[in-house]
Design an enzyme around this catalytic site. Structure first.
Site, PDB file in Angstrom:
ATOM      1  CE1 TYR A   1       1.494   2.274   8.825  1.00  0.00           C
ATOM      2  CE2 TYR A   1       0.279   3.916  10.095  1.00  0.00           C
ATOM      3  CZ  TYR A   1       0.402   3.141   8.961  1.00  0.00           C
ATOM      4  OH  TYR A   1      -0.547   3.213   7.975  1.00  0.00           O
TER       5      TYR A   1
ATOM      6  CG  HIS B   1      -6.209   1.994   6.541  1.00  0.00           C
ATOM      7  ND1 HIS B   1      -6.510   0.732   6.087  1.00  0.00           N
ATOM      8  CD2 HIS B   1      -7.310   2.421   7.211  1.00  0.00           C
ATOM      9  CE1 HIS B   1      -7.737   0.406   6.471  1.00  0.00           C
ATOM     10  NE2 HIS B   1      -8.250   1.408   7.151  1.00  0.00           N
TER      11      HIS B   1
ATOM     12  NE  ARG C   1      -1.709   1.736   3.607  1.00  0.00           N
ATOM     13  CZ  ARG C   1      -1.545   1.528   4.909  1.00  0.00           C
ATOM     14  NH1 ARG C   1      -2.156   0.538   5.511  1.00  0.00           N
ATOM     15  NH2 ARG C   1      -0.752   2.301   5.624  1.00  0.00           N
TER      16      ARG C   1
END
Lengths: 328, 355
Positions: free
Chosen positions: B264, B255, B251
């Site tokens: 993160y 998200h 990805r």
């Protein structure tokens, strides 16, 4: 008029059989529903007659029983899901609340969630934990679902067929303590619409509403009360969502006093909804506040003491005394 | 990092590689049309992100980086196959013919769905992780009972691979030999949860434990995804039962537009995957092997640009729904609480009035 005397368990079995004969898209799916005929034998003999493709012995996973029934509904099938016991429906709760209840809306009316989820509910059979619960309020609270409960063999025979034919998803609550009680079944025509409440006994002093197992409790209370000169009108709610408030309000307008009897605890229950809705409608007819007779607010007790938990005739009569006591 | 069992037919550099079991069957023309789909989806996705940033969408779930996984799988479908998506399958929706503006109704918060799932044979977006895998298996059981030669393709990600519903759907698919293909886009991150938290083994290995084949394919290689999915769908249609495809991808974006991946994951990781971009490698192949001219790519970019502008116009034209519409399709049959709610709303004057 063709009538037959049979148990509620047999009436459900015959109702399922009739529905399967009428519509080839009707399937049954659940744990042990095939060769065994279900732990309560409700589906006894159906796999033998309709085959393994239509009476499907499921792997032991409730979310999947309901989730795959959703997919079958999208494909045009009507699946009757058997949840083995009330306390085992919770793994399927997500599918029921997030998918079964909402998919018609989410597809703008394209998907018909034609499925019935049968749940043997309420206690009274001396079982062990998780086998005696009353989860109906969780489902009654959820928009998109309908919740019904039968209390007689005749209703069992007809309501299961009406539920299968209905285009909305139905949570079908079966009072397991009444499975083995016999009654007359009229095989020719249904007694009522699926969502109608029914007056089981006419009376003038107090309206007592029950459903499932508690209808009989209320009727027994009415017998006893009659000996004391009190006339109870007993209503079988039958449909818990939506509620047939017209039938109940007509009675309450006459009696002015309301007692609701359920095995589930009070808080946020179907009984609470009945009391609240009828208080709004019938305020000027009320001679006392509506009273609920329910299970206590504790986890379902070990069944050696379950009869002290379930609404008894005495507790119903005590509630009747309380609503009668408001008269000056 | 990439498993050696990964099925790959086109390297990140756009070089063809051979695989013992799979070979590309696509013509240059077909590859160009796959390229077109990927370019359009990326452009529409970027437009949607912009629309969200400008306050025109409540949320957007970007598909950037996963275009090959989705176009490869989507183009492998036969018309009668049925698909069960998550909320990120914009490329699949595109392949199924769902109009782009319909894909955005959910994100514009004007609908809880957006398109007619039976018309496009593409179910409604499913947000609760993994729920749709069971619907797909049930649908496939229906296909089986109808004796139809159709397959079902369902989607989920590495995050949902931990969901009970996905694992239950594996059990059921295996037990009933359902004509279904499970397509897992392992994009390495479930919001901030890394793959290492979801599984200690490659996800495709899980299939073997359930009793059906699992394949890991380079999810950024549209040629490989197409061949692997096509074969799995054929097997399902022919009674071969389920297959799990793990499309190993990434990805590249967030998200959703509510997410901040810089908290993160490290830039270096993103850079590695940018090098594995699913679109660039196809372009290299098209230039080198099929001598596609720059003007063709320019035309496609212009086409994507025009579609993006149309999407923008269509989205901006989506008005607030009539509040009374909330009462439609909640139930199939008349319901007293629907009647009561609608009556109350109309009496209070909030329904259908000027707003």
């Amino acid at each position: 008029m063709a009538t037959q005397t049979m148990t509620m368990a047999k009436a459900l079995n015959e109702g399922l059989r009739a529905a399967m004969e009428k519509n080839k898209k009707v399937l049954i799916m659940g744990e042990d529903v095939g060769k065994l005929g279900g732990v309560f034998r409700i589906t006894d003999g159906l796999q033998k007659d309709f085959g393994e493709d239509r009476v499907i012995d499921a792997p032991l996973a409730e979310s999947a029983i309901v989730g795959t029934a959703v997919g079958l509904a999208i494909r045009g099938y009507r699946t009757v899901c058997e949840i083995q016991f009330d306390g085992f429906v919770y793994p399927a709760f997500d599918q029921i609340v997030s998918q079964v209840a909402k998919l018609r809306k989410r597809s703008d009316g394209v998907y018909t969630m034609g499925l019935v989820i049968r749940i043997p509910f309420q206690g009274g059979i001396g079982a062990i934990e998780h086998h005696s619960e009353s989860p109906e309020a969780y489902f009654a609270h959820t928009a998109g679902l309908r919740v019904v409960s039968c209390s007689t063999p005749n209703d069992a025979y007809w309501m299961i067929q009406q539920s299968i034919e209905h285009d909305d998803p139905i949570i079908f609550c079966e009072p397991k303590s009444r499975y083995w009680e016999k009654g007359e079944v009229n095989l020719d025509q249904p007694p009522n619409g699926l969502f109608d409440a029914v007056v089981r006994r006419e009376g003038t002093d107090v309206t007592v509403v029950g459903y499932g197992s508690t209808v009989k409790t209320a009727l027994r209370a009415a017998d006893t009360a009659a000996q004391e000169g009190l006339s109870l009108e007993v209503i079988d709610a039958r449909s818990l969502a939506p509620l047939d408030l017209e039938t109940m309000a007509a009675s309450l307008t006459k009696t002015g006093r309301l007692v609701v009897v359920q095995e589930a605890p009070h808080t946020a229950s179907v009984g609470s909804e009945i009391v609240a809705a009828l208080s709004e409608r019938c305020f000027y007819s009320l001679r006392a506040p509506g009273v609920r007779v329910s299970g206590y607010h504790v986890p379902y007790p070990p069944t050696r003491i379950e009869e002290d938990y379930r609404p008894s005739v005495d507790r119903v009569l005590d509630a009747v005394d309380r609503v009668m006591g408001f008269d000056s | 990092m990439i498993d050696e069992e990964l099925v790959q037919l086109l390297t990140p550099e756009g070089e063809r590689v051979s695989h013992p079991e799979y070979a590309s069957t696509l013509s240059g023309e077909e590859i160009l049309s796959f390229y077109r789909d990927m370019v359009i989806i990326r452009r529409l996705c970027n437009e949607s992100t912009s629309l969200q940033r400008q306050g025109q969408l409540a949320l957007w779930a970007p598909v950037q980086g996963q275009e090959a996984a989705q176009i490869g799988a989507g183009r492998a479908l036969a018309p009668m196959d049925f698909t069960f998506p998550t909320y990120r399958e914009h490329g699949i929706a595109w392949c199924r013919g769902v109009p782009p503006e319909d894909m955005l109704r959910l994100f514009r918060a004007v609908s809880n769905g957006g398109w007619d799932p039976q018309k496009y044979r593409h179910s409604v977006p499913t947000i609760v992780l993994g729920n749709q895998a069971l619907h797909a298996v049930g649908y496939a059981m229906g296909v089986q009972r109808d004796g139809a030669e159709e397959a079902v393709l369902t989607f989920f990600g590495d995050g949902a691979s931990s969901q009970g519903d996905v694992l239950e759907s594996f059990v059921w698919a295996a037990s009933f030999n359902a004509p279904i293909v499970f397509f897992c886009q392992n994009n390495q991150w479930g919001i901030s949860t890394p793959m290492s938290t979801q599984s200690k083994i490659p996800l495709y290995h899980r299939a073997h434990g359930f009793g059906f084949p699992g394949v890991r394919v380079d999810g950024n290689d549209v040629l490989a995804v197409y061949e692997v999915t096509k074969r799995a769908l054929e097997s399902a249609r022919e009674g071969g039962g389920p297959t799990l495809i793990e499309a190993y991808t990434y990805r590249l974006g967030a998200h959703t537009t509510s997410d901040d991946p810089t908290r993160y994951r490290i830039d270096a990781e993103v850079e590695v995957w940018k090098h594995r971009d699913p679109i660039e490698r196809v372009k290299s192949l098209l230039v080198r092997e099929f001598k596609i001219k720059t003007s063709v790519f320019d035309d496609l970019a212009a086409e994507a640009e025009a579609l993006a502008l149309k999407l923008r116009d269509d989205v901006l034209a989506m008005d607030r729904p009539d509040p009374r519409s909330m009462f439609e399709h909640a139930y199939a049959a008349p319901h007293p609480l629907i009647d009561e709610g609608l009556r109350d709303m109309v009496e209070l004057g909030v329904g259908g009035g000027a707003h």
